[in-house]
Structures are given as C-alpha cells and as structure tokens.
Write a protein that holds these residues in place. Structure first.
Motif, PDB file in Angstrom:
ATOM      1  N   THR A 167       0.832  -1.204   0.000  1.00  0.00           N
ATOM      2  CA  THR A 167       0.000   0.000   0.000  1.00  0.00           C
ATOM      3  C   THR A 167       0.869   1.257   0.000  1.00  0.00           C
ATOM      4  N   ALA A 168       1.945   1.231   0.802  1.00  0.00           N
ATOM      5  CA  ALA A 168       2.855   2.380   0.850  1.00  0.00           C
ATOM      6  C   ALA A 168       3.499   2.619  -0.513  1.00  0.00           C
ATOM      7  N   LEU A 169       3.898   1.536  -1.192  1.00  0.00           N
ATOM      8  CA  LEU A 169       4.491   1.678  -2.525  1.00  0.00           C
ATOM      9  C   LEU A 169       3.480   2.242  -3.525  1.00  0.00           C
ATOM     10  N   ALA A 170       2.210   1.835  -3.397  1.00  0.00           N
ATOM     11  CA  ALA A 170       1.173   2.356  -4.296  1.00  0.00           C
ATOM     12  C   ALA A 170       0.962   3.852  -4.073  1.00  0.00           C
TER      13      ALA A 170
ATOM     14  N   ASN B 217      10.519  -0.258 -10.740  1.00  0.00           N
ATOM     15  CA  ASN B 217       9.928  -1.586 -10.625  1.00  0.00           C
ATOM     16  C   ASN B 217       9.419  -1.836  -9.206  1.00  0.00           C
ATOM     17  N   SER B 218       8.094  -1.972  -9.070  1.00  0.00           N
ATOM     18  CA  SER B 218       7.497  -2.150  -7.746  1.00  0.00           C
ATOM     19  C   SER B 218       7.903  -3.464  -7.098  1.00  0.00           C
ATOM     20  N   ASP B 219       8.005  -4.519  -7.906  1.00  0.00           N
ATOM     21  CA  ASP B 219       8.389  -5.817  -7.351  1.00  0.00           C
ATOM     22  C   ASP B 219       9.801  -5.776  -6.780  1.00  0.00           C
ATOM     23  N   ARG B 220      10.684  -5.060  -7.457  1.00  0.00           N
ATOM     24  CA  ARG B 220      12.063  -4.963  -6.964  1.00  0.00           C
ATOM     25  C   ARG B 220      12.111  -4.141  -5.679  1.00  0.00           C
TER      26      ARG B 220
ATOM     27  N   SER C  83      14.234 -11.837  -5.829  1.00  0.00           N
ATOM     28  CA  SER C  83      13.642 -11.590  -7.151  1.00  0.00           C
ATOM     29  C   SER C  83      14.373 -12.293  -8.291  1.00  0.00           C
ATOM     30  N   GLY C  84      15.523 -12.897  -7.984  1.00  0.00           N
ATOM     31  CA  GLY C  84      16.280 -13.582  -9.030  1.00  0.00           C
ATOM     32  C   GLY C  84      16.976 -12.619  -9.968  1.00  0.00           C
ATOM     33  N   THR C  85      17.458 -11.502  -9.428  1.00  0.00           N
ATOM     34  CA  THR C  85      18.139 -10.488 -10.226  1.00  0.00           C
ATOM     35  C   THR C  85      19.467 -10.133  -9.567  1.00  0.00           C
ATOM     36  N   PRO C  86      20.427  -9.618 -10.344  1.00  0.00           N
ATOM     37  CA  PRO C  86      21.696  -9.203  -9.741  1.00  0.00           C
ATOM     38  C   PRO C  86      21.455  -8.105  -8.711  1.00  0.00           C
ATOM     39  N   PRO C  87      22.194  -8.114  -7.599  1.00  0.00           N
ATOM     40  CA  PRO C  87      21.992  -7.080  -6.580  1.00  0.00           C
ATOM     41  C   PRO C  87      22.388  -5.708  -7.107  1.00  0.00           C
TER      42      PRO C  87
END
Length: 346
Positions: free
Chosen positions: A268-271, A282-285, A313-317
């Motif tokens: 909710t805070a991100l929204a 990117n909200s997921d990140r 998230s399966g992404t490079p830091p």
C-alpha cells in the motif's frame, strides 16, 4: 571353429574382450563429461567473506568428489538407500529466465510423490544449474508440499524431495562461497563447504540422510547466520522460518481485530508513493528490498540487504547505497514507526 571379432587378442576370451570394450566406453563417457564441465561458467559471487579452506587440521578425508559441480556419472556402489540424481546427458543452460520458468512448470505438476519421481531428475538438474548462476536463492523458489507420514512408515522414495532439497541448499552455499562455520566436533562435514575443491555430491548425500531436526542441523552443526538462513528453505531454524513467514501473514489484535501483514502494508505504501511519483521504478524490486530488510532487521549491512533482495527476485543485486536510499524514502510512506514497527528482527 568359434568366431572371433576382428581385433580380439588371441589370449583373451570373448567375455574378457567384452569387459575391456565396456571399460573403454565408460572412459570415453568420462572424457565427454569432462569436456562438458569445462564449458560450464563458474558461479559469480559478490560475497565479502573469504573463501574457506578445510586446512591441515581436517582429518576426515571425503570420498573423491564427482567430476563436476553440476553432473556426474553413475551412482557410487558404496552409497545405499539414497542418491542424488545427476544425469550425464544434459544441455547446460545459462538463461536464468528459462530455467526459472521451467522450474515453475514442473512445480505445478508435482502434486504427489509419484509425480515428483517422474520429473525428479530434471527438477534437481534445474536447481543445480540455477545455483551455479547464483541469482535466485533456494528459499524463494517453488517447493511443492507433499504429504509426509511418520518417518518409520515412509517408503524410501518419500524422503527423496526433502533430501534432495538439503543437497541443493548445501550446493548453493558452496556455489556462493559462503563461509560455513561447521562444528569442529563434526569435522567430517567441513569438506562439504570447501571452496577450493568441487562440490562433493557423495558427501552431501550422506549429510542429507542424517536424522536431525532443522534446528539442530542449521544451528548446532553448521552454525548458519541469519543472513545465510534467509536464503534457505530447509536449512533454517524454526524461529527464522516463523519470522520470515510473518512477513506475509495478517495477525489479530485487540478485540480479535484483523491486522494487515507487513507485506500488505508495504504494498500500500508503494502504491501511494507511485501516485506521487509515477516513474518510481519496478514495484516488485522495491518490494523485494523491503522484504529483505524486514527479514534481516536493522543490524544487517546494506550489502547484505541488497544481495538478499536480488536473491528474492532472481536479479543481480543493485548498489547497496541505492538500495539503502530507496528504503529510507519508503520509510516516509509507512505508518508511524516505519519498517521497525512492522515486525521483530531475527
């Protein structure tokens, strides 16, 4: 007159000749496997900890490691009951997205032990390949939950998925070059995390078959840190597991009033933040960063939070400073008390 194939030495019987040719074929297969292994890129790591070596005090010598960190030949005859599937004929894939997509596909099909048996070889291969790429830690991958009967009433194959997971998670620690502070009184497991040698699947199989609770295996034997445990699905204590699960679980307050989960509060805070800043990113990140911060608490370093967010998230830091700044900005959109008020720390 008995027919003798061309090339058969006069002093050999046909049976002896066939055994010799079989040995030659196996040697050719070993050579091919060696060529395949040479083409596999080493796992990347940004860990700040130094690589650990067993040193001269190690008195227990493990069985010879299999010829690769990914694959091996047929199971050793000295092993009994359980062996980790290591297919010899596999195409090495370095595309993380494809590996992750296929893993999700298989997970959806594993609804029983028999269904797991039918895909087990590919399932384990995918996990080992993902470990080698080093982007997505075991905790955040799909793990089917299968019914488990009392240990003494289980068929051996019903233990396979749990034991496979322990081998996979041990391999992840080795691939990430994590320092594992093994109890000196259980020194036989020290070589399992020796980064100077290839991962020893045979020793990992023995480790996975030890009848220990997750608390004992994780805390007493391996001494894994909270940061390391947060990367695991099995190799974590009950308290760590409970804390991590609390991130997505609503609770009950006074008068049985429902209280939103930390995850829901942060979403909710991100929204709200995005309403004011449409190009936020990117909200997921961003959520993964907040999730990593919640798991690790205030005492974690910025580098640890950044790396764990990538593992989620399966992404490079990303740069630790960038992650810290975004979390500081998020605090202003959270209720009073910010992240610290959403839950306890490890």
């Amino acid at each position: 007159m008995i027919y003798r194939p061309p090339g058969v030495a006069p002093h050999l019987t046909l049976e002896e000749w066939e055994k010799t040719k079989e040995a030659e074929r196996m040697q050719e297969l070993d050579d091919l496997l060696g060529d395949l292994v040479d083409k596999v890129p080493p796992a990347s790591s940004t860990a700040s900890e130094p690589a650990y070596s067993a040193g001269t005090e190690t008195v227990t010598t493990p069985k010879a490691a299999r010829p690769a960190s990914l694959f091996a030949t047929a199971p050793s005859a000295t092993r009994s009951g359980y062996s980790f599937p290591t297919p010899a004929d596999v195409q090495v894939t370095t595309n993380h997205s494809k590996l992750a997509h296929r893993l999700h596909e298989l997970a959806a099909r594993i609804t029983s032990h028999s269904a797991f048996d039918s895909v087990r070889e590919e399932w384990c291969t995918l996990h080992i390949q993902i470990n080698t790429l080093g982007l997505w830690s075991p905790c955040f991958r799909p793990w089917p939950k299968l019914s488990q009967r009392p240990r003494d009433k289980c068929a051996d194959h019903e233990h396979a998925i749990q034991r496979d997971r322990l081998v996979i998670e041990s391999h992840w620690l080795h691939a990430q070059k994590e320092f594992v502070n093994v109890d000196p009184e259980r020194e036989q497991w020290i070589p399992l995390f020796d980064h100077a040698t290839p991962f020893d699947f045979d020793l990992a199989e023995q480790f996975a078959q030890q009848v220990w609770s997750n608390n004992y295996r994780t805390g007493e034997v391996l001494g894994l840190t909270p940061y390391q445990q947060c990367q695991m699905f099995s190799l974590r204590t009950d308290s760590t597991k409970k804390h991590m699960e609390s991130f997505s679980k609503p609770t009950r307050g006074p008068n049985n009033r429902s209280i939103q989960s930390p995850q829901a509060v942060i979403r909710t805070a991100l929204a709200r933040w995005r309403e004011r800043q449409p190009n936020l990113g990117n909200s997921d990140r961003l959520l993964a960063r907040a999730q990593a911060k919640y798991y690790l608490g205030e005492t974690a370093s910025g580098a640890q939070v950044a790396r764990l967010a990538g593992f989620i998230s399966g992404t490079p830091p990303q740069d630790a400073k960038t992650v810290s700044q975004s979390l500081k900005s998020l605090e202003s959109w959270l209720p009073t008390g910010g992240m610290a008020a959403l839950g306890g720390s490890l």
